[in-house]
Design an enzyme around this catalytic site. Structure first.
Site, PDB file in Angstrom:
ATOM      1  N   GLY A  12      23.303  46.761  37.202  1.00 37.32           N
ATOM      2  CA  GLY A  12      23.855  45.420  38.287  1.00 37.32           C
ATOM      3  C   GLY A  12      25.446  45.753  39.266  1.00 37.32           C
ATOM      4  O   GLY A  12      25.023  47.374  39.285  1.00 37.32           O
ATOM      5  N   CYS A 128      38.600  49.595  33.107  1.00 34.61           N
ATOM      6  CA  CYS A 128      38.658  49.938  35.299  1.00 34.61           C
ATOM      7  C   CYS A 128      40.230  49.585  35.047  1.00 34.61           C
ATOM      8  O   CYS A 128      41.227  51.076  35.982  1.00 34.61           O
ATOM      9  CB  CYS A 128      38.342  49.254  36.022  1.00 34.61           C
ATOM     10  SG  CYS A 128      38.305  47.079  35.930  1.00 34.61           S
ATOM     11  N   SER A 158      35.407  41.394  41.680  1.00 37.19           N
ATOM     12  CA  SER A 158      34.466  42.701  41.482  1.00 37.19           C
ATOM     13  C   SER A 158      34.319  43.878  40.047  1.00 37.19           C
ATOM     14  O   SER A 158      33.449  43.977  39.444  1.00 37.19           O
ATOM     15  CB  SER A 158      34.110  43.453  42.093  1.00 37.19           C
ATOM     16  OG  SER A 158      35.011  44.319  42.360  1.00 37.19           O
ATOM     17  N   ARG A 236      44.257  38.227  38.124  1.00 36.17           N
ATOM     18  CA  ARG A 236      42.725  38.288  39.381  1.00 36.17           C
ATOM     19  C   ARG A 236      42.739  37.580  40.535  1.00 36.17           C
ATOM     20  O   ARG A 236      43.758  36.798  40.580  1.00 36.17           O
ATOM     21  CB  ARG A 236      41.843  37.199  38.426  1.00 36.17           C
ATOM     22  CG  ARG A 236      40.204  37.437  39.287  1.00 36.17           C
ATOM     23  CD  ARG A 236      39.970  38.519  38.332  1.00 36.17           C
ATOM     24  NE  ARG A 236      38.612  38.937  37.366  1.00 36.17           N
ATOM     25  CZ  ARG A 236      38.604  39.972  37.022  1.00 36.17           C
ATOM     26  NH1 ARG A 236      38.960  41.500  37.658  1.00 36.17           N
ATOM     27  NH2 ARG A 236      38.458  40.537  36.095  1.00 36.17           N
ATOM     28  N   HIS A 243      41.166  47.397  42.714  1.00 36.97           N
ATOM     29  CA  HIS A 243      42.309  46.617  41.894  1.00 36.97           C
ATOM     30  C   HIS A 243      43.651  47.439  41.745  1.00 36.97           C
ATOM     31  O   HIS A 243      43.610  48.727  42.314  1.00 36.97           O
ATOM     32  CB  HIS A 243      41.383  47.552  40.232  1.00 36.97           C
ATOM     33  CG  HIS A 243      41.080  45.937  39.334  1.00 36.97           C
ATOM     34  ND1 HIS A 243      40.005  45.730  40.299  1.00 36.97           N
ATOM     35  CD2 HIS A 243      40.740  46.770  38.137  1.00 36.97           C
ATOM     36  CE1 HIS A 243      39.253  44.896  39.689  1.00 36.97           C
ATOM     37  NE2 HIS A 243      39.843  45.166  38.362  1.00 36.97           N
TER      38      HIS A 243
END
Ligand SMILES: NC(=O)c1ccc[n+]([C@@H]2O[C@H](COP(=O)([O-])OP(=O)(O)OC[C@H]3O[C@@H](n4cnc5c(N)ncnc54)[C@H](OP(=O)(O)O)[C@@H]3O)[C@@H](O)[C@H]2O)c1
Length: 341
Positions: A12, A128, A158, A236, A243
């Site tokens: 992915g 992340c 993402s 989000r 980010h």
């Protein structure tokens, strides 16, 4: 130079990026095997690869396995992670299944590269949003010792995988055609919106969602400060990739914005863009496809002489996932730490 049999599990967003990063950083790959749930041909970065279904036997004879499959009970790491270790692989996992496991070093090279040495075959990449925060805080912590961290995140779609990116793009098209109809990936439309929920509520920190709890616990583990006060609010945002974070960090010892700017600018892997008078600061669109963590808006907290406010931006698929994982492998190779003690 020695080269290695490398496996990437998951094809992915993160798996594809892993293949790109291995190529771009010239990681010494002898043969690359790509595994996922289903077999197929897949074009990655202009080259066609054969993707094979994941099985335990697929790890026989392999040296390094990067896991980038989905998390949870039926996910790749829980099913095959330790099996790959048993079959001789050095595993680097992107998911959260084993991050807090005592057997598993949780590593951001800028902060705790040396923890890789004690691995038992399995190292985890942090979340992340944790990675970019820790990368930026590490040089400041070494100098002035952190006392408290308060972070708010602005996380791109993402971070939820390829499906969420496709949904944002679809919502843009639907909006242009008269109205958004498709809302499947999140509980609410993300286009033109902000959602202050990433993951679900957990009992251990009442009122905090899972992503926020990951940031708290992972930061403590990486810095080896089990009670470090950390508070996080994760949001989000309708950004495709990259980010961003506002961080208020308090230190034991005072540190000026100029000192912080210099420490950060001298740190490999950090780029400082900090010229507020001319409107220069990092933004998600600037960091796409970049391996570095970008820092700007470095200010003294007006209410606390021992605290700074900083703004941190990174590509969540690169430094937040693929790049950090490949850096761990590079360090293990360079230091002869690939094989278990
Ligand atoms: N996106 C980010 O910013 C980010 C950052 C840090 C960490 N991560 C973590 O990295 C992992 C991958 O994220 P992603 O964004 O790349 O997700 P994604 O785009 O949804 O891709 C997931 C991939 O995992 C494969 N997969 C799922 N279950 C599997 C299984 N049991 N065995 C083998 N392969 C399996 C899927 O195979 P098929 O293609 O055959 O369905 C797919 O290729 C997740 O654990 C995620 O939490 C993501």
């Amino acid at each position: 130079m020695e080269s290695y049999e490398v496996v990437v599990v998951g094809a992915g967003l993160v798996g594809e990026e892993m293949v790109k990063v291995l190529k771009q950083r010239k990681f010494p790959v002898k043969n690359l095997t790509i595994l996922a749930r289903s077999a197929r041909k897949q074009i990655i970065d202009g080259d066609e690869y054969t993707v094979l279904p994941t099985s335990a036997e697929a790890f026989d004879g392999k040296d390094i396995a990067f896991f980038a499959g989905t998390e949870g009970e039926k996910g790749a790491s829980q099913t095959f992670g330790w099996e790959a270790v048993k079959r001789g692989c050095f595993v680097i996992d992107n998911g959260d299944d084993f991050r807090m496991d005592d057997r598993v070093p949780l590593v951001v090279p800028e902060a705790n590269a040396e923890d890789i040495a004690s691995h038992q075959g399995f190292v985890s990449n942090p979340n992340c949003s944790t990675i970019q925060m820790v990368a930026a805080l590490a040089p400041l912590h070494r100098k002035a010792k952190m006392r408290r961290v308060v972070v708010s995140t602005y996380q791109s779609v993402s971070g939820s995988g390829g499906g969420a990116v496709r949904e944002l793009e679809k919502q843009v098209m639907e909006y242009a055609e008269g109205g958004v109809k498709t809302v499947e990936q999140y509980s609410y439309q993300i286009l033109g919106n902000l959602i202050p929920q990433i993951s679900s509520l957990k009992d251990e920190f009442p009122g905090y969602y899972g992503e926020e709890i990951k940031m708290i616990k992972e930061t403590r583990k990486i810095f080896g400060v089990p009670n470090l006060p950390v508070s996080a609010t994760c949001v989000r945002v309708p950004v495709r990739r990259g980010h961003s974070e506002t961080i208020n960090v308090e230190f034991e010892h005072p540190i000026t914005p100029d000192e912080a700017r210099k420490l950060l600018a001298d740190e490999p892997g950090i780029v400082v863009i900090d010229d507020p008078a001319s409107g220069k600061y990092p933004m998600p669109l600037d960091v796409e496809d970049k391996d570095e963590t970008y820092v700007g808006r470095i200010r003294q907290d007006p209410g606390n002489p021992n605290a700074l406010d900083i703004w941190v931006v990174a590509d969540n698929i690169r430094k937040g996932a693929a790049t950090n994982a490949v850096q761990i492998a590079e360090i293990a190779v360079k230091n002869g730490w690939l094989r278990r003690n």
